[in-house]
Scaffold this motif. Structure first.
Motif: not given
Length: 331
Positions: A112-120
């Motif tokens: 989840i943290a990786a997805i949020v970081a990549t998206w933002v």
């Protein structure tokens, strides 16, 4: 075995046991009689449970035996025996039970943290929603690192410790809801991912990782463990198995509440690392090595010491003397 027939046959003996259990002072002969009647009543209770399961007569007899046991055993275990049992059996066994759930939560939160970081970081609109360009740059260039050094180390370590300990305690105490631990874990993962996105967007991803790693290895693991404990309590309520829902929930609550106590100590170590190590001008391999060593000790305690305690029959729950005679169930 007819429970009513046994009760009628033993009524006077049980009444005498009740009388001896309530009496203030016992003579030597009365103490010997109490032991004899305690053994006889224990055999009666075993026969009742074997033949009829849980019955009102059995519950009544359990009460008499509990009172008599208190007279026979006197005070609880000495604290010098309770403390080693807690740290060498109850706590590590409870942690060991959570190992697979903790691993699953850790993987999920990292994803989840990786997805949020990549998206933002890759979406200018999402990044702009976090603040103006100047505000984000100020955070990436100064505020993120100054957070670890703007207060005295002891004050900062204490603040971080109490905050994280409270979060961990909430995950366990409110675990019965099923939603609270999940909400806390997702919020934590999104927060970490958002902070990472801002720093990566300004090419300071290495600063983020180097400042998070020393204390975050142990701190985040403790939060994952707390979330796992809360979800186990929730699952004991949803799927109690052969026991009653109340019994299963009580056993899970007693055994896994020890996890909240243990995490207070582990998070204190993480707080000390965050307050006294992260902001120091030491070589990064040394600082990350300290954090990795702390995590290694925690995992050794959880997996090796906990595994040994579990194989010896420990579950993290109270002893039968402390929690009362358990109800016998099949399966």
């Amino acid at each position: 075995m007819d429970a009513d027939a046994l009760t009628a046959a033993r009524r006077q003996e049980w009444a005498r046991l009740d009388e001896l259990g309530r009496r203030g002072r016992l003579s030597g002969a009365e103490a010997d009689e109490l032991v004899t009647r305690y053994r006889a009543a224990s055999a009666d209770l075993a026969e009742l449970k074997t033949s009829a399961g849980r019955t009102p007569e059995g519950d009544y007899l359990s009460t008499l035996l509990s009172r008599a046991r208190l007279r026979l055993t006197g005070t609880p275990d000495n604290v010098l025996r309770q403390v080693p049992r807690f740290f060498l059996q109850q706590l590590p066994a409870a942690l060991y039970r959570l190992r697979y759930t903790t691993l699953a939560i850790a993987v999920g939160c990292i994803v989840i943290a990786a997805i949020v970081a990549t998206w933002v970081a890759g979406d200018p609109a999402a990044l702009a929603a976090l603040g103006s360009q100047a505000q984000l740059e100020q955070y990436a260039e100064n505020d993120f690192t100054q957070y670890y050094s703007e207060n005295p180390a002891a004050v900062f370590a204490g603040t971080v410790w109490t905050n994280n300990a409270w979060i961990a305690a909430q995950c366990v105490l409110f675990g019965i809801t099923g939603l609270w631990p999940v909400m806390v874990l997702i919020q934590n993962a999104v927060g970490v991912g958002t902070a990472a996105a801002v720093l990566f967007a300004f090419d300071r991803g290495d600063i983020f990782l180097l400042h998070i790693a020393p204390h975050g290895l142990l701190e985040l693991t403790c939060i994952f463990v707390a979330g796992a404990a809360g979800l186990h309590i929730f699952w004991a309520w949803v799927a109690p198995g052969p026991r009653g829902r109340g019994e299963a929930l009580a056993a899970a609550g007693r055994s896994l509440a020890t996890v909240a106590i243990g995490l207070v100590f582990a998070l204190a170590v993480a707080g000390l690392i965050e307050g006294f190590v992260t902001a120091q001008p030491w070589p990064w391999p040394l600082k990350i090595g300290i954090g990795a060593a702390a995590l290694g000790l925690f995992l050794t305690y959880m997996l090796l010491v906990g595994g040994r305690a579990s194989r010896r029959g420990a579950t993290g729950d109270l002893t039968e003397y402390e929690s009362g005679t358990p109800r016998l169930v099949a399966g």
